[in-house]
Design a protein around this motif. Sequence first.
Motif, PDB file in Angstrom:
ATOM      1  N   LEU A 215       0.822  -1.208   0.000  1.00 32.75           N
ATOM      2  CA  LEU A 215       0.000   0.000   0.000  1.00 32.75           C
ATOM      3  C   LEU A 215       0.860   1.263   0.000  1.00 32.75           C
ATOM      4  CD1 LEU A 215      -2.952  -0.764   2.422  1.00 32.75           C
ATOM      5  CD2 LEU A 215      -3.139   0.139   0.097  1.00 32.75           C
ATOM      6  N   HIS A 216       1.913   1.253   0.788  1.00 32.80           N
ATOM      7  CA  HIS A 216       2.789   2.426   0.836  1.00 32.80           C
ATOM      8  C   HIS A 216       3.402   2.699  -0.529  1.00 32.80           C
ATOM      9  CE1 HIS A 216       5.716   5.335   2.241  1.00 32.80           C
ATOM     10  NE2 HIS A 216       6.658   4.623   1.618  1.00 32.80           N
TER      11      HIS A 216
ATOM     12  N   ASN B 242       0.699   3.888  -3.199  1.00 36.58           N
ATOM     13  CA  ASN B 242       0.179   5.251  -3.030  1.00 36.58           C
ATOM     14  C   ASN B 242       1.269   6.315  -3.045  1.00 36.58           C
ATOM     15  OD1 ASN B 242      -2.501   4.438  -2.843  1.00 36.58           O
ATOM     16  ND2 ASN B 242      -2.398   4.156  -0.623  1.00 36.58           N
TER      17      ASN B 242
ATOM     18  N   ARG C 266      -9.863  -4.573   1.680  1.00 35.48           N
ATOM     19  CA  ARG C 266      -9.026  -3.618   2.411  1.00 35.48           C
ATOM     20  C   ARG C 266      -8.181  -2.789   1.446  1.00 35.48           C
ATOM     21  NH1 ARG C 266      -8.015  -8.138   5.741  1.00 35.48           N
ATOM     22  NH2 ARG C 266      -5.961  -8.432   4.792  1.00 35.48           N
TER      23      ARG C 266
ATOM     24  N   GLU D 202     -10.149  -0.224  -0.576  1.00 35.77           N
ATOM     25  CA  GLU D 202     -10.541   0.937   0.223  1.00 35.77           C
ATOM     26  C   GLU D 202      -9.382   1.908   0.392  1.00 35.77           C
ATOM     27  OE1 GLU D 202     -11.995   1.969   4.794  1.00 35.77           O
ATOM     28  OE2 GLU D 202     -12.018  -0.100   4.075  1.00 35.77           O
ATOM     29  N   LYS D 203      -8.173   1.393   0.530  1.00 31.13           N
ATOM     30  CA  LYS D 203      -7.037   2.234   0.905  1.00 31.13           C
ATOM     31  C   LYS D 203      -6.202   2.715  -0.286  1.00 31.13           C
ATOM     32  CE  LYS D 203      -6.696   0.136   5.483  1.00 31.13           C
ATOM     33  NZ  LYS D 203      -5.876  -0.684   6.413  1.00 31.13           N
TER      34      LYS D 203
ATOM     35  N   LYS E 121      -5.328   4.838  -3.351  1.00 28.57           N
ATOM     36  CA  LYS E 121      -5.742   6.166  -3.791  1.00 28.57           C
ATOM     37  C   LYS E 121      -5.808   6.198  -5.316  1.00 28.57           C
ATOM     38  CE  LYS E 121      -5.754   7.414   0.479  1.00 28.57           C
ATOM     39  NZ  LYS E 121      -7.057   7.465   1.193  1.00 28.57           N
TER      40      LYS E 121
END
Length: 492
Positions: free
Chosen positions: A403-404, A407, A427, A430-431, A433
Motif C-alpha cells: 500500500l505504501h 500510493n 481492504r 478501500e485504501k 488512492k
Amino acid sequence: MKTYAMRIAGAPVAPASDDWFETQNPYTGQAWARIPRGNAADVDVAVQAAHRAFSEGDWADLTATQRGLLLYRLADLIERDARKLAETEVRDNGKLLAEMHGQLNYVPQWFRYYGGLADKIHGSTLPLDKKGYFAYTRREPLGVVAAITPWNSPLLLLAWKIAPALAAGCTVVVKPSEFTSASTLEFAELFEEAGFPPGVLNVVTGFGHEVGAALVQHPLVQKVTFTGSDQTGRLINEQAARLLKHTSLELGGKSPNIVFDDADMEQAVFGAVSGIFAATGQTCIAGSRLLVQDSIYDRFVEQLVGLARPARMGDPMDAATQVGPVTTPPQYQKVLDYIGIAQREGATLLLGGQAAQRPECGKGWFVEPTIFGDVRNSMRIAQEEVFGPVLSIIRFKDEAEALHIANDIRFGLAAAVWTQDMARALRMSEKLKAGTVWINTYRAVSFMAPFGGYKDSGLGRENGIDAINEYLQVKSVWLNTGAVAGNPFVLR
C-alpha cells in the motif's frame, strides 16, 4: 493522398489559413492523409455555430426524448461503419485492428446508454423551512463544450465525452489530436446522416497552441473536457479557471498492478502483460508499476518474461500481431529515452530495452516490449509516465508495504490487486488512492462505470450516471404561494 476537411455546422469546411499538414502511418512511417490546419478564426466560426445551435436552433427546440432518439440513430450508424472507422484509426495511430475494431464495436453502447438517459434528467422538490413558498430544482445544460481528445483511442475517448454532453443538451466543438484527426473527421460525417441539426457537433483540427488554446479561451465555451498529459491538463485548467469555465480532466497515470503470493499465478501473469503491453503501453491506465510479493518474485518474473518474450510485433492490421508501433515519433523517442534513464538509475534489464529491428516491423516506430526488475519506487522510471511498452517491477514484503509503495506517487488513476483473499482485496480497494481499482483483472471499462482519477490524474468523472452531471448545472426556483412581504430591507 486523401485530403480531409473540417466539419462545422454540418458541412465540410476548408481551414481559414488554406493550410494542411500530413498525418503519418506509424507502421510504415509514411504520410497517408492531409489534415486541415485550423486556427483561432476557425475556432470562432465553430463555437459560434455551436452557440447558435444551443441557444436558438432546432437542437434547442428538441425534447430530451428526441435528443435521445438521435443518439440511438447515431449508435446504429457507428455500428454499421465500425470496421471502416477502426481501419482509419489503425492507419493513424498504429494500434492493433483487433483492439480498435473491438473499441468501435463497443462505442455505440455509449450513445445508447446516454440516449436512454437523456429524458431521465430531472430536478427535485425541496423541503423548506419557510412557510408560503414552494421550491424546486432544475438541471440545465451548460452550453457549448470544448472536447479535446488524445491520440491513443480517439473515438472511444471522444464518445466518453460527447455522449453525455449531447444527452444533457449541450453542443460540442471537438479538437482531436493533430496526430490522429482522420477518424474523428470521418465520424463527424455521421451526425448529418443521423439527423442532428447543424452546429451540434463541430470538429476543428490543428495544433494545440493554435486551436486548443483558442477553444479554451473562447468566451462562449462554457466547459472544457480534456484527456491527455497532466502537463497539458494543468495549463488548460489554469486558463479555464481564469475565465471561470467548468472543466473535467482525465490525465496521466502510473498505476500499480499488485500481485500477492496467494494470487492465481497464471491469471496474474496474463494480467501483468495485458496491463502494460496491450495497446503498446499507450494507455493512461497502463499497469506500468508491477508490485510483486517477495516470496513469489523470482518465479513470477520468470513466467512473465517467458510470456512476453515471444510477443509478435508487426503490421497492426494483421490479426496475428500482438504488439504494434508507438504512435508518434516524439513518443517513440521519449520511450527510448526512458529506457536509457532506467538503465542509468540501476534497474535490471530483463527483456527488450531497444528499438525493434525485426523485419516484420518495417520502417515503423517500434520498441521491443521492455521489462525492468529490481526497480525502486523512487526511480524516475517508477514515478514518471512513460506511455509505452516499458514495465517496472518492484518487490514488496507485505500488505502494508504494498500500500505504501502503491500510493507513493503523484498519480491516482487506476490500480489492481491480485489475491484470493477477498478480505485483503476489500481492504486494499478501500485504501488505494485511485479512481478505479480492479480485483483479479485489469483494463476493464464500461459505459456504466464512472472513470476518473485521484490526485494529479485529473478532475471529474466520465462514464456512468455521474458523467452526465458534468455537463449540467443546477438552478433553484422559488415560488411564492402566499408569503406576505415583510421588511424589504431584511433577508427573507
